[in-house]
Scaffold this motif. Structure first.
Motif, PDB file in Angstrom:
ATOM      1  N   GLU A   1      -1.341  -3.563  -7.034  1.00  0.00           N
ATOM      2  CA  GLU A   1      -1.282  -3.697  -8.661  1.00  0.00           C
ATOM      3  C   GLU A   1      -0.764  -2.401  -9.046  1.00  0.00           C
ATOM      4  OE1 GLU A   1      -2.838  -3.896 -12.576  1.00  0.00           O
ATOM      5  OE2 GLU A   1      -3.870  -3.181 -11.437  1.00  0.00           O
ATOM      6  N   MET A   2      -1.269  -1.338  -8.554  1.00  0.00           N
ATOM      7  CA  MET A   2      -1.239   0.465  -8.473  1.00  0.00           C
ATOM      8  C   MET A   2       0.362   0.239  -8.349  1.00  0.00           C
ATOM      9  SD  MET A   2      -4.426   2.679  -8.375  1.00  0.00           S
ATOM     10  CE  MET A   2      -4.331   3.724  -9.409  1.00  0.00           C
ATOM     11  N   ILE A   3       0.896  -0.030  -6.899  1.00  0.00           N
ATOM     12  CA  ILE A   3       1.729   0.236  -6.282  1.00  0.00           C
ATOM     13  C   ILE A   3       2.793  -0.282  -6.895  1.00  0.00           C
ATOM     14  CG2 ILE A   3       3.020  -0.059  -4.214  1.00  0.00           C
ATOM     15  CD1 ILE A   3       0.638   0.421  -2.501  1.00  0.00           C
ATOM     16  N   ARG A   4       2.492  -2.129  -7.618  1.00  0.00           N
ATOM     17  CA  ARG A   4       3.775  -2.890  -8.477  1.00  0.00           C
ATOM     18  C   ARG A   4       4.192  -2.035  -9.433  1.00  0.00           C
ATOM     19  NH1 ARG A   4       1.082  -8.365  -6.700  1.00  0.00           N
ATOM     20  NH2 ARG A   4       2.535  -8.941  -4.342  1.00  0.00           N
ATOM     21  N   ARG A   5       2.754  -1.518  -9.693  1.00  0.00           N
ATOM     22  CA  ARG A   5       3.014  -0.786 -11.687  1.00  0.00           C
ATOM     23  C   ARG A   5       3.941   0.206 -11.736  1.00  0.00           C
ATOM     24  NH1 ARG A   5      -0.865  -3.192 -15.588  1.00  0.00           N
ATOM     25  NH2 ARG A   5      -0.355  -5.557 -15.503  1.00  0.00           N
ATOM     26  N   THR A   6       4.199   1.185 -10.004  1.00  0.00           N
ATOM     27  CA  THR A   6       4.708   2.233  -9.656  1.00  0.00           C
ATOM     28  C   THR A   6       6.161   2.829  -9.397  1.00  0.00           C
ATOM     29  OG1 THR A   6       3.337   3.123  -8.504  1.00  0.00           O
ATOM     30  CG2 THR A   6       2.725   3.803 -10.796  1.00  0.00           C
ATOM     31  N   SER A   7       6.121   2.278  -8.298  1.00  0.00           N
ATOM     32  CA  SER A   7       6.507   1.742  -7.094  1.00  0.00           C
ATOM     33  C   SER A   7       8.482   1.935  -7.634  1.00  0.00           C
ATOM     34  CB  SER A   7       6.732   0.792  -5.869  1.00  0.00           C
ATOM     35  OG  SER A   7       6.553  -0.455  -6.853  1.00  0.00           O
ATOM     36  N   PHE A   8       9.139   1.066  -8.490  1.00  0.00           N
ATOM     37  CA  PHE A   8      10.395   1.350  -9.069  1.00  0.00           C
ATOM     38  C   PHE A   8      10.050   2.128  -9.305  1.00  0.00           C
ATOM     39  CE2 PHE A   8       7.757  -0.383 -12.948  1.00  0.00           C
ATOM     40  CZ  PHE A   8       8.279   0.586 -13.565  1.00  0.00           C
ATOM     41  N   ALA A   9       9.844   3.179 -10.028  1.00  0.00           N
ATOM     42  CA  ALA A   9      10.808   4.191 -10.631  1.00  0.00           C
ATOM     43  C   ALA A   9      10.386   5.616  -9.766  1.00  0.00           C
ATOM     44  CB  ALA A   9       9.293   4.523 -11.935  1.00  0.00           C
TER      45      ALA A   9
ATOM     46  N   PHE B   1       5.954   1.391   0.635  1.00  0.00           N
ATOM     47  CA  PHE B   1       6.360   0.185   0.175  1.00  0.00           C
ATOM     48  C   PHE B   1       6.235  -0.764   1.664  1.00  0.00           C
ATOM     49  CE2 PHE B   1      10.270   1.300  -2.274  1.00  0.00           C
ATOM     50  CZ  PHE B   1       9.989   1.161  -3.201  1.00  0.00           C
ATOM     51  N   GLU B   2       5.799  -0.010   2.941  1.00  0.00           N
ATOM     52  CA  GLU B   2       5.139  -0.944   3.851  1.00  0.00           C
ATOM     53  C   GLU B   2       3.888  -0.725   3.496  1.00  0.00           C
ATOM     54  OE1 GLU B   2       6.617  -1.823   6.396  1.00  0.00           O
ATOM     55  OE2 GLU B   2       8.721  -1.064   5.638  1.00  0.00           O
ATOM     56  N   LEU B   3       3.020   0.182   2.887  1.00  0.00           N
ATOM     57  CA  LEU B   3       1.499  -0.427   2.452  1.00  0.00           C
ATOM     58  C   LEU B   3       1.641  -1.505   1.997  1.00  0.00           C
ATOM     59  CD1 LEU B   3      -1.315   0.388   2.166  1.00  0.00           C
ATOM     60  CD2 LEU B   3      -0.761   2.575   0.795  1.00  0.00           C
ATOM     61  N   LYS B   4       2.398  -1.874   0.316  1.00  0.00           N
ATOM     62  CA  LYS B   4       2.817  -2.818  -0.129  1.00  0.00           C
ATOM     63  C   LYS B   4       2.337  -3.838   1.238  1.00  0.00           C
ATOM     64  CE  LYS B   4       5.557  -4.796  -3.634  1.00  0.00           C
ATOM     65  NZ  LYS B   4       5.911  -5.408  -2.826  1.00  0.00           N
ATOM     66  N   ARG B   5       3.847  -3.909   1.465  1.00  0.00           N
ATOM     67  CA  ARG B   5       4.139  -5.109   2.321  1.00  0.00           C
ATOM     68  C   ARG B   5       2.151  -5.328   3.462  1.00  0.00           C
ATOM     69  NH1 ARG B   5       9.036  -6.054   5.803  1.00  0.00           N
ATOM     70  NH2 ARG B   5       8.024  -4.512   7.469  1.00  0.00           N
ATOM     71  N   LEU B   6       1.770  -5.017   3.066  1.00  0.00           N
ATOM     72  CA  LEU B   6       0.567  -4.845   4.548  1.00  0.00           C
ATOM     73  C   LEU B   6      -0.570  -5.145   3.080  1.00  0.00           C
ATOM     74  CD1 LEU B   6       0.318  -1.863   6.558  1.00  0.00           C
ATOM     75  CD2 LEU B   6       1.234  -4.197   6.940  1.00  0.00           C
ATOM     76  N   LEU B   7      -0.022  -5.183   1.847  1.00  0.00           N
ATOM     77  CA  LEU B   7      -1.331  -5.174   1.148  1.00  0.00           C
ATOM     78  C   LEU B   7      -1.066  -6.966   0.625  1.00  0.00           C
ATOM     79  CD1 LEU B   7      -1.611  -2.582  -1.238  1.00  0.00           C
ATOM     80  CD2 LEU B   7      -3.882  -3.473   0.482  1.00  0.00           C
ATOM     81  N   ASP B   8       0.565  -7.202   0.734  1.00  0.00           N
ATOM     82  CA  ASP B   8       0.735  -8.646   0.923  1.00  0.00           C
ATOM     83  C   ASP B   8       0.762  -9.865   1.328  1.00  0.00           C
ATOM     84  OD1 ASP B   8       1.782  -8.759  -2.031  1.00  0.00           O
ATOM     85  OD2 ASP B   8       4.114  -7.192  -1.019  1.00  0.00           O
ATOM     86  N   GLU B   9       0.173  -9.340   2.782  1.00  0.00           N
ATOM     87  CA  GLU B   9      -0.456 -10.154   3.308  1.00  0.00           C
ATOM     88  C   GLU B   9      -1.905 -10.779   3.407  1.00  0.00           C
ATOM     89  OE1 GLU B   9       1.778  -8.445   7.491  1.00  0.00           O
ATOM     90  OE2 GLU B   9      -0.793  -7.986   7.392  1.00  0.00           O
ATOM     91  N   ALA B  10      -2.581  -9.976   2.673  1.00  0.00           N
ATOM     92  CA  ALA B  10      -4.232 -10.412   2.790  1.00  0.00           C
ATOM     93  C   ALA B  10      -4.646  -9.296   1.362  1.00  0.00           C
ATOM     94  CB  ALA B  10      -4.511 -10.493   3.381  1.00  0.00           C
ATOM     95  N   PRO B  11      -4.286  -9.489   0.025  1.00  0.00           N
ATOM     96  CA  PRO B  11      -4.780  -8.419  -0.765  1.00  0.00           C
ATOM     97  C   PRO B  11      -6.160  -8.092  -1.036  1.00  0.00           C
ATOM     98  CG  PRO B  11      -3.020  -9.977  -2.270  1.00  0.00           C
ATOM     99  CD  PRO B  11      -3.512 -10.597  -0.674  1.00  0.00           C
ATOM    100  N   GLU B  12      -6.576  -9.407  -1.285  1.00  0.00           N
ATOM    101  CA  GLU B  12      -8.562  -8.979  -0.474  1.00  0.00           C
ATOM    102  C   GLU B  12      -9.097  -8.450   0.356  1.00  0.00           C
ATOM    103  OE1 GLU B  12      -9.409 -10.190  -3.412  1.00  0.00           O
ATOM    104  OE2 GLU B  12      -7.831 -10.930  -5.243  1.00  0.00           O
ATOM    105  N   ALA B  13      -8.412  -8.346   1.704  1.00  0.00           N
ATOM    106  CA  ALA B  13      -8.721  -8.154   2.619  1.00  0.00           C
ATOM    107  C   ALA B  13      -9.665  -6.552   2.204  1.00  0.00           C
ATOM    108  CB  ALA B  13      -7.840  -8.589   4.243  1.00  0.00           C
TER     109      ALA B  13
ATOM    110  N   ILE C   1      13.367  -3.760 -17.900  1.00  0.00           N
ATOM    111  CA  ILE C   1      13.722  -5.138 -17.255  1.00  0.00           C
ATOM    112  C   ILE C   1      12.418  -4.817 -15.981  1.00  0.00           C
ATOM    113  CG2 ILE C   1      14.731  -6.617 -15.152  1.00  0.00           C
ATOM    114  CD1 ILE C   1      16.925  -6.614 -17.526  1.00  0.00           C
ATOM    115  N   ASP C   2      12.959  -3.365 -15.130  1.00  0.00           N
ATOM    116  CA  ASP C   2      11.976  -3.197 -14.731  1.00  0.00           C
ATOM    117  C   ASP C   2      10.307  -3.389 -14.542  1.00  0.00           C
ATOM    118  OD1 ASP C   2      13.336  -3.194 -12.487  1.00  0.00           O
ATOM    119  OD2 ASP C   2      13.800  -1.274 -12.359  1.00  0.00           O
ATOM    120  N   VAL C   3      10.059  -2.974 -16.312  1.00  0.00           N
ATOM    121  CA  VAL C   3       8.944  -2.694 -16.689  1.00  0.00           C
ATOM    122  C   VAL C   3       8.204  -3.439 -17.200  1.00  0.00           C
ATOM    123  CG1 VAL C   3       7.391  -1.285 -18.352  1.00  0.00           C
ATOM    124  CG2 VAL C   3       9.650   0.204 -16.922  1.00  0.00           C
TER     125      VAL C   3
END
Length: 434
Positions: A202-210, A268-280, A393-395
């Protein structure tokens, strides 16, 4: 922009805000940090020498002419998919377009490394003969993705050729010796902290666009990761025109004296890995100049950006002249519609606030003009401010909830968006002249 009439300590308010953001773009730190003979980042060829001398050994299995194993196509495809965002396809070092494959007695290990980011993943398979080889990440992925059977078999041939079979399909592709693959940086000194993967995502999603995409401002080419008191972590990103700030509780001592800057590509690569299984279950740690992320069967190492992040607190307005609550979904849809007729590069729209109404307009001399109205609960003075619609829009796209609080000063002050009654996440957007 015209100067603001209202002064603060004898300095025009517009100039104060403008100077802070200019500091983000061309500040002292950005000009002085890492100003070596090879520019903001070390020369890649010298990095290879450093990696080979100080890196940890990639667990290369017994080598030689023979390596053979059988593995589920989906399992190998997952490993190769992870590698696609890391391997370098346009490089003076062709081996960086490859993945290193090691077959050991306990399974199959796949490594991708571009000298800045490395991923090592472990997979179960039937290893008939231990060994190692490096092959093109792209072509092997394409082959495995089109495999006609659920299983694929890889066999190393003389001169590092690799034989790949699945059912009636048969391929033989060129490989290289595993000893030629660069070693990843060491990780022994990094204390690893267990994390809630969903919170970090969640923290990555809410900041990475900036994050800034301007390579000349390399300090802004990542997210600032800053431990705070009470086991809280802040992540901040800015490109000089907007800023995203989020603070969450992540219990654990990272042993950091200050904050570190995680690079955009690694994030962004870290985000992809977390997206695979966020609760892992996952772990994160920091060594002297690198970050280490682990989850079951996978290790990721990335180099950090060396430099000092700007004083972001000075850009966040401490008080607002007016705050209006907006329906998030309707506001988002209106911005998308109206920005269709905005000037392409600037995405400029006007946001006009009057009694119980907010009007969004755009105009383009080549296309025409557009407007949309939203009803709001507002009784203050009228004001019109120009914004880049893309930034708003990004926000709004990463926020959840029915309403959003929009704080506005005057036409020269930045706008601030956050959820009503909550300032643990804040987005600051600079105004523009339209």
């Amino acid at each position: 922009m015209s100067a603001s009439v209202e002064d603060r300590d004898g300095v025009p308010r517009l100039r104060v805000v403008h100077n802070l953001f200019v500091g983000f773009r061309f500040g002292e730190h950005a000009n002085k940090q890492l100003s070596g003979p090879h520019g903001p980042y070390p020369d890649r060829s010298k990095r290879v020498d450093s990696i080979h001398s100080t890196g940890y050994t990639a667990n290369v299995a017994e080598t030689g002419f023979r390596m053979e194993f059988r593995i589920a196509a989906e399992e190998l495809k997952r490993a190769l998919y992870r590698a696609q965002g890391i391997v370098e396809r346009k490089t003076t070092m062709p081996i960086l377009a490859n993945v290193l494959i090691n077959a050991t007695k306990v399974g199959v290990q796949v490594t991708a490394f571009d000298l800045d980011i490395g991923i090592v993943s472990e997979h179960s398979g039937e290893v008939l003969k231990p060994g190692g080889v490096t092959v093109s990440a792209k072509y092997l992925f394409d082959i495995v993705q089109s495999a006609p059977e659920p299983q694929v078999t890889l066999k190393k041939l003389p001169n590092n050729y690799v034989d790949i079979t699945s059912g009636s399909a048969h391929f033989k592709i060129v490989g290289t010796a595993p000893e030629e693959y660069p070693k990843l940086p060491k990780e022994e000194s990094a204390p690893l902290i267990k994390l809630n993967g969903a919170t970090l995502l969640e923290m990555i999603r809410r900041t990475s666009f900036a994050i800034s995409s301007d390579e000349t401002r390399y300090i802004l080419n990542g997210v600032f990761f800053e431990p705070r008191e009470d086991s809280k972590i802040r992540m901040v990103a800015t490109d000089g025109h907007r800023l995203a700030f989020v603070e969450r509780e992540l219990a654990g001592d990272f042993k950091l004296k200050g904050g570190v800057i995680i690079p955009r590509k690694g994030l962004f690569e870290l985000k992809r890995l977390l997206d695979e299984a966020p609760e892992a279950e996952c772990q994160l740690g920091f060594a002297e100049n690198s970050a280490i992320f682990k989850k079951p069967g996978l290790t990721m190492v990335m180099r950090l950006i060396d430099g000092q992040f700007p004083e972001y607190q000075r850009v966040i307005p401490q008080e607002s002249v007016r705050t209006v609550l907006l329906p998030r979904g309707k506001f988002l849809d209106a911005l998308r519609r109206i920005s269709l007729l905005s000037v392409d590069k600037s995405n400029a729209v006007k946001v006009a606030l009057s009694e119980n109404l907010i009007r969004i307009t755009s105009s383009n001399p080549d296309l025409g003009e557009a407007k949309d109205d939203l009803e709001v609960n507002y009784k203050g003075n009228e004001i019109t401010i120009g914004f880049n619609a893309r930034y708003l829009i990004d926000v709004l796209s990463v926020l959840e909830g029915d309403q959003v609080a929009f704080e506005l000063g005057d036409e020269h002050s930045p706008g601030v968006l956050h959820l009503p009654g909550e300032r643990s996440y804040i987005a600051v957007v600079m105004p523009m002249r339209v």
